[in-house]
Design a protein around this motif. Sequence first.
Motif, short mmCIF file in Angstrom:
data_model
loop_
_atom_site.label_atom_id
_atom_site.label_comp_id
_atom_site.label_asym_id
_atom_site.label_seq_id
_atom_site.Cartn_x
_atom_site.Cartn_y
_atom_site.Cartn_z
N GLU A 322 30.81 -75.32 60.88
CA GLU A 322 29.53 -75.49 61.58
C GLU A 322 28.82 -74.16 61.76
O GLU A 322 27.62 -74.04 61.54
N LYS A 323 29.58 -73.17 62.16
CA LYS A 323 29.00 -71.86 62.43
C LYS A 323 28.48 -71.20 61.16
O LYS A 323 27.34 -70.72 61.10
N SER A 324 29.31 -71.20 60.11
CA SER A 324 28.95 -70.47 58.89
C SER A 324 27.81 -71.10 58.13
O SER A 324 27.15 -70.45 57.31
N THR A 325 27.54 -72.40 58.35
CA THR A 325 26.44 -73.08 57.65
C THR A 325 25.19 -73.17 58.52
O THR A 325 24.20 -73.77 58.10
N ASP A 326 25.21 -72.59 59.70
CA ASP A 326 24.05 -72.58 60.60
C ASP A 326 23.15 -71.40 60.23
O ASP A 326 23.59 -70.25 60.17
N SER A 327 21.88 -71.67 59.97
CA SER A 327 20.95 -70.62 59.54
C SER A 327 20.79 -69.54 60.61
O SER A 327 20.63 -68.35 60.29
N SER A 328 20.82 -69.92 61.88
CA SER A 328 20.70 -68.93 62.95
C SER A 328 21.89 -67.98 62.95
O SER A 328 21.73 -66.77 63.17
N TYR A 329 23.07 -68.52 62.71
CA TYR A 329 24.26 -67.66 62.67
C TYR A 329 24.18 -66.71 61.47
O TYR A 329 24.54 -65.53 61.58
N ARG A 330 23.74 -67.22 60.34
CA ARG A 330 23.61 -66.37 59.15
C ARG A 330 22.69 -65.18 59.44
O ARG A 330 22.97 -64.04 59.06
N MET A 331 21.56 -65.48 60.11
CA MET A 331 20.63 -64.42 60.42
C MET A 331 21.23 -63.45 61.44
O MET A 331 21.01 -62.24 61.36
N VAL A 333 24.37 -62.68 61.72
CA VAL A 333 25.31 -61.82 60.99
C VAL A 333 24.58 -60.69 60.28
O VAL A 333 24.98 -59.53 60.33
N ALA A 334 23.47 -61.04 59.61
CA ALA A 334 22.69 -60.02 58.90
C ALA A 334 22.14 -58.97 59.86
O ALA A 334 22.18 -57.76 59.58
N LEU A 335 21.65 -59.42 61.01
CA LEU A 335 21.05 -58.50 61.97
C LEU A 335 22.12 -57.62 62.62
O LEU A 335 21.93 -56.40 62.76
N VAL A 336 23.23 -58.20 63.02
CA VAL A 336 24.31 -57.43 63.63
C VAL A 336 24.85 -56.40 62.65
O VAL A 336 25.16 -55.26 63.03
N THR A 337 24.96 -56.79 61.39
CA THR A 337 25.43 -55.85 60.36
C THR A 337 24.47 -54.68 60.22
O THR A 337 24.88 -53.51 60.15
N ARG A 338 23.17 -54.97 60.19
CA ARG A 338 22.20 -53.90 60.04
C ARG A 338 22.17 -52.98 61.25
O ARG A 338 21.96 -51.77 61.12
N LEU A 339 22.39 -53.52 62.43
CA LEU A 339 22.40 -52.72 63.65
C LEU A 339 23.73 -52.01 63.86
O LEU A 339 23.91 -51.29 64.85
N ALA A 401 14.01 -57.96 67.42
CA ALA A 401 14.21 -58.30 66.00
C ALA A 401 14.84 -59.68 65.87
O ALA A 401 14.49 -60.46 64.97
N TYR A 402 15.77 -60.02 66.76
CA TYR A 402 16.43 -61.32 66.70
C TYR A 402 15.45 -62.45 67.01
O TYR A 402 15.53 -63.52 66.40
N GLN A 403 14.51 -62.21 67.93
CA GLN A 403 13.52 -63.24 68.24
C GLN A 403 12.72 -63.63 67.00
O GLN A 403 12.28 -64.77 66.85
N GLN A 404 12.52 -62.67 66.09
CA GLN A 404 11.73 -62.92 64.88
C GLN A 404 12.61 -63.30 63.68
O GLN A 404 12.10 -63.67 62.63
N ASN A 405 13.92 -63.18 63.84
CA ASN A 405 14.83 -63.44 62.73
C ASN A 405 16.01 -64.30 63.20
O ASN A 405 17.12 -63.81 63.39
#
Length: 436
Positions: A322-331, A333-339, A401-405
Amino acid sequence: MKTLLRSALIALSLGLNAVVIVVLTSPETLAPPLRLIRPDAAAGPAASPARPKAGTGSGAAAGSAADLSGATWSDLKSDDPATFIANLRAAGYSEAEIRALLAYQLNQKVAARRRALVGPTPDTPYWRGTLGISGASLLTNPQAQAELRELNKQNATLIDSLLGPAPVAGITSPTERLQFADLAPDKVDQLKQINSDYSDLITAVQLGASGAYFPEDRAKLKLLNDEKDKDIRAVLTPEEYDNYQLRTSSTAQNMRSNLQLFQPSEDEFRKIFALQSAFDQQFNTSMGGLNPELARQRSQAQTELTAQIKAALSPDRVTDYEKSTDSSYRMAVALVTRLDLPPANATQLWSLQKDTQQRLTALRNDRTLSVDARNQALSSLQQEVTSRATGMLGGPRGFEAYQQNGGGWMQNIAPTILPPGGTTVITNGGSVIMLP
């Protein structure tokens, strides 16, 4: 259809094979002696060039033992293919290199004809038209395609008559190893040719449709895909076919992308594939959109598919899915990685989202609350979520950034603001409707 397609398009793969070598050793760039790029050049001046074997060439060049190791391109090239082959052999080139260079030379006539069919690039200003549209338009011209395929077929036939059939290529790269696994080389070669044959025809139909598919376009694509599948099944055993689909089908490719964060085991991948493949075959959107009724059926079937996939997984893996296929979680992950924040923060954000949505549902379904009480509760929840999310994202910059992504779900927490003199109605589903 298989025989016709393969004989008509076989030279396409030969041309592509030639390009790989020719890009690196294009004859027009070889003004210096050819010995500088020969495979045995590293051995130094003492290395002796290969001599033409008896009966392998034709004409004077084939019958001579001239040392052509220091020849320039102008010394070796010839409009007569047999002479050209003999010269290359005398210069020490391998059979694979000779095949590639001969294919390149023969392909120049095809390239010249292609340029004539395409015509000059339209001299249009940059703000109008599409750059290079003349080249693209050729792909939608069946007559031009047929002519070019016939020229390529003639070249392929000539090359095979002079050099014999091309050796089976087999698996030549890690990507192909992923696709073909442990299949025998001859089967790999057949599959490559099938894919090449049908790719050209399918692309032509797709480009001709220009995104607006008529029933006849969908019928053509279905026929081509069905025929391609039949040809593949004819080459492989049932077990090989199933494994090939697990590696190369569009369903498998989409699953590898969508399940990247889930990191399924092979057993999990196979279970999900069996369910997803059946769904994709029933609701194939690659040949145009669905009508409203089919779209409704697809939406319902998607809900059922998700439930079936969860049932096929072990209980401890359902949440991960459920988590890995959720678009919000994917975003997240990308944001946390960049930060450069801990990966666990993305999971915390996802958990915060799920918990908040449950609390929102409870608030909206609670009919004992007045509008003011509900708004006060929503305001408190909004402040709590903002504070917690800001901490998980390393501060205000990450939160914004998370509010927009991926953080759009937080907008649903905002209290209801009534217009002057307005009232609210709570529906049976718990949603709020504002009335003047």
